[in-house]
Design a protein around this motif. Structure first.
Motif, mmCIF file in Angstrom:
data_model
loop_
_atom_site.group_PDB
_atom_site.id
_atom_site.type_symbol
_atom_site.label_atom_id
_atom_site.label_comp_id
_atom_site.label_asym_id
_atom_site.label_seq_id
_atom_site.Cartn_x
_atom_site.Cartn_y
_atom_site.Cartn_z
ATOM 1 N N ASP A 53 0.845 -1.192 0.000
ATOM 2 C CA ASP A 53 0.000 0.000 0.000
ATOM 3 C C ASP A 53 0.885 1.248 0.000
ATOM 4 O OD1 ASP A 53 -1.644 2.179 0.689
ATOM 5 O OD2 ASP A 53 -3.048 0.876 1.752
ATOM 6 N N ARG A 54 0.876 2.013 -1.094
ATOM 7 C CA ARG A 54 1.738 3.197 -1.186
ATOM 8 C C ARG A 54 1.342 4.265 -0.173
ATOM 9 N NH1 ARG A 54 4.988 3.802 -5.548
ATOM 10 N NH2 ARG A 54 4.811 6.054 -5.446
ATOM 11 N N TYR A 55 0.022 4.345 0.142
ATOM 12 C CA TYR A 55 -0.411 5.329 1.136
ATOM 13 C C TYR A 55 0.174 4.988 2.506
ATOM 14 C CZ TYR A 55 -3.410 7.990 4.281
ATOM 15 O OH TYR A 55 -3.871 8.828 5.276
ATOM 16 N N GLU A 56 0.117 3.713 2.891
ATOM 17 C CA GLU A 56 0.680 3.288 4.178
ATOM 18 C C GLU A 56 2.193 3.497 4.186
ATOM 19 O OE1 GLU A 56 0.904 -0.624 7.142
ATOM 20 O OE2 GLU A 56 -0.244 -0.722 5.280
ATOM 21 N N ALA A 57 2.844 3.220 3.048
ATOM 22 C CA ALA A 57 4.294 3.438 2.966
ATOM 23 C C ALA A 57 4.631 4.906 3.175
ATOM 24 C CB ALA A 57 4.806 2.958 1.611
ATOM 25 N N ALA A 58 3.850 5.796 2.558
ATOM 26 C CA ALA A 58 4.083 7.232 2.715
ATOM 27 C C ALA A 58 3.878 7.674 4.156
ATOM 28 C CB ALA A 58 3.164 8.012 1.777
ATOM 29 N N GLU A 59 2.869 7.096 4.820
ATOM 30 C CA GLU A 59 2.621 7.425 6.227
ATOM 31 C C GLU A 59 3.811 7.024 7.089
ATOM 32 O OE1 GLU A 59 -0.257 8.674 8.096
ATOM 33 O OE2 GLU A 59 -0.470 9.609 6.123
ATOM 34 N N ARG A 60 4.338 5.840 6.859
ATOM 35 C CA ARG A 60 5.469 5.368 7.656
ATOM 36 C C ARG A 60 6.728 6.187 7.407
ATOM 37 N NH1 ARG A 60 5.699 -1.224 8.261
ATOM 38 N NH2 ARG A 60 3.492 -1.593 8.689
ATOM 39 N N LEU A 61 6.941 6.557 6.146
ATOM 40 C CA LEU A 61 8.137 7.311 5.795
ATOM 41 C C LEU A 61 7.980 8.807 6.030
ATOM 42 C CD1 LEU A 61 9.028 5.505 2.440
ATOM 43 C CD2 LEU A 61 10.135 5.187 4.657
#
Length: 538
Positions: free
Chosen positions: A292-300
């Protein structure tokens, strides 16, 4: 590749013969073809173009086969154009007369952009014990695209127990490496075919089961160890009733997951060993495929549009590979090359090379930190692959640390001849320090000033006598196991310890700057924890 082995006829449209072909995913999600021609040009055909050719049926079978095995890059044309413009700009800058230094600057520039993206996303999928392991992981990815540029290809061995994350490790490489194929059941014939025909990156799971197979275990070991060297990587198999011999050339990147104790010695000798950690509490990795790119962006904590994709990184590496092949076909001096970094790495590996004021040595076995790779042998060959790549990526300090640092709690290290001689050297110095004081002396670590005072009174004969005493105290040594006095003295000389010959056959040490540098290096390369603590102030 299929079309680089078999001449492709010029068609009615005047297409050049093809030297190499890569399959990519076009804008409609269909397979396209990126071609390096025998004339040294780059050409690109989306599905809608090559499907109209007379040989479309043959091309269709090939693209279907490629899609079945591994994920495709996007169309590499934009990146190839970008890289060629960058090369032209560097040439026109006037900083590289006759292309001098061009390869070093261009290779470093483009690869460091890629390693920035890799460093940003890797923590989403893997939790490794050290930054050095992440650097090695980046090296493996890049190496898979340019394995043909090196004479040897070090094997990567995952010493992995159940629950240690080895499958995720292999999936991560499958998403990024060149022509990766992950397998749990494999034979010598199947691996030879994949490596020869596609230059595949072999990601081999369940190594214990396959190595122990009565039918194919030994053949697998022989195949994998021979693939280490470009010169040895030849597999002959027979075909048909007439026993026609087919020669398969295989030289590849491989990562094998198994338990270290189940791994054949010849395999370990050519491997970089990565010890995988058990699951880490509180860490939940993303799934490699379809994350999930949205979840990846949230984590990063970055914008979703700034999250690098596996497809983008893969495509950049494919483009660089095509740029390198194009220069090879044209017989031009390549703008993308690891050769400048190989030459620089060789200087690091020379015995007695002085680097930043200290002497560094890389002979014999070189160990790494616990829970990170061990360079178990063939150290120089391995260094001349991964150190040049790391120099281009800007991670060479991590790779150098892996090669130069020792495992402090390695009990076997303390029993080597070199370590025992250093221990005898330490004991002799301690004896001299005790003689200096009536109270029995101090066991505190000596300073360099202490050694300057003591060493002129320390002879090589005393060190040899202490060496024999230490050997005698060990249960696993008899008197016939001792090295000769000349052998012991030659190792002292190899360390770089300076001494002068005196009367009565005795030689006394000279505490000059060369001995100081050599002592630091010898302790780093051969000393256990006790030796390092004793000479910490030197």
């Amino acid at each position: 590749m299929v079309f680089s082995k078999k001449k492709h006829p010029v068609d009615e449209e005047g297409q050049d013969e093809w030297f190499s072909v890569e399959v990519y995913r076009d804008e409609n999600g269909l397979p396209g073809l990126a071609i390096v021609t025998t004339r040294g040009t780059l050409e690109y055909m989306d599905y809608s173009e090559w499907i109209k050719r007379k040989d479309s049926e043959e091309l269709g079978k090939y693209t279907d086969e490629i899609q079945k095995y591994w994920p495709l890059p996007n169309n590499p044309e934009p990146y190839c154009n970008e890289y060629e413009q960058l090369i032209e700009g560097m040439r026109n800058s006037g900083n590289h007369p006759e292309d001098h230094g061009l390869a070093e600057e261009f290779t470093r520039t483009v690869l460091r952009k890629i390693v920035q993206d890799l460093s940003l996303i890797v923590s989403l999928f893997l939790k490794l014990d050290s930054e050095m392991l992440y650097s090695l992981l980046h090296n493996i990815v890049v190496h898979s695209y340019f394995v043909r540029n090196f004479d040897v290809s070090p094997l990567i061995l995952l010493d992995a127990e159940r629950g240690s994350g080895k499958s995720t490790f292999l999936d991560y490489l499958k998403a990024l490496c060149y022509h990766p194929i992950k397998m749990t059941n494999y034979s010598t014939a199947s691996l030879a075919l994949l490596a020869d025909k596609y230059q595949a990156t072999l990601l081999l799971d369940e190594g214990t089961k396959n190595f122990h197979s009565k039918d194919r275990g030994q053949n697998l070991t022989d195949f994998l160890t021979e693939g280490y060297s470009k010169n040895d990587a030849t597999y002959i198999r027979t075909k048909g009733d007439n026993f026609e011999s087919i020669k398969a050339q295989y030289h590849y990147t491989s990562v094998t997951a198994t338990l270290l104790e189940d791994c054949p010695e010849d395999f370990k000798d050519r491997s970089i060993i990565v010890r995988m950690l058990k699951d880490i509490k509180g860490y939940k990795p993303l799934h490699v495929f379809g994350f999930d790119r949205y979840e990846a962006a949230e984590r990063l904590q970055i914008d979703e549009s700034d999250v690098p994709s596996f497809e983008e990184i893969r495509t950049r590496l494919y483009a660089l590979r095509m740029i390198a092949i194009k220069a090879e076909v044209r017989k031009e001096k390549p703008a993308f090359s690891f050769e400048p970094f190989v030459n620089e790495a060789r200087r690091y590996l020379r015995r007695g090379e002085e680097i930043n004021g200290s002497m560094r040595f890389l002979y014999g076995e070189v160990y790494g930190y616990e829970e990170t790779p061990e360079f178990m042998g063939r150290a120089e060959d391995i260094c001349l692959v991964h150190l040049p790549i790391a120099m281009a990526l800007g991670t060479d300090k991590d790779i150098m640390d892996l090669m130069l640092a020792r495992i402090e709690d390695d009990t076997e290290l303390e029993y080597t001849t070199e370590a025992t001689i250093l221990r005898a050297f330490m004991d002799t110095i301690q004896d001299k320090m005790c003689e200096e004081t009536i109270a029995g002396g101090s066991r505190n670590p000596p300073t360099w000033d202490d050694l300057v005072r003591i060493l002129p009174n320390v002879s090589t004969k005393e060190v040899r006598m202490n060496y024999e005493r230490i050997r005698e105290e060990r249960d696993d040594y008899g008197k016939f196991d001792f090295e000769s006095p000349k052998k012991v003295t030659s190792i002292i000389k190899r360390f770089g310890f300076t001494y002068r010959t005196g009367t009565g056959g005795k030689s006394f040490f000279v505490p000059d700057p060369k001995l100081r540098r050599s002592l630091k290096s010898a302790v780093t390369n051969y000393g256990g924890v006790e030796l390092k603590r004793f000479f910490v102030n030197v």
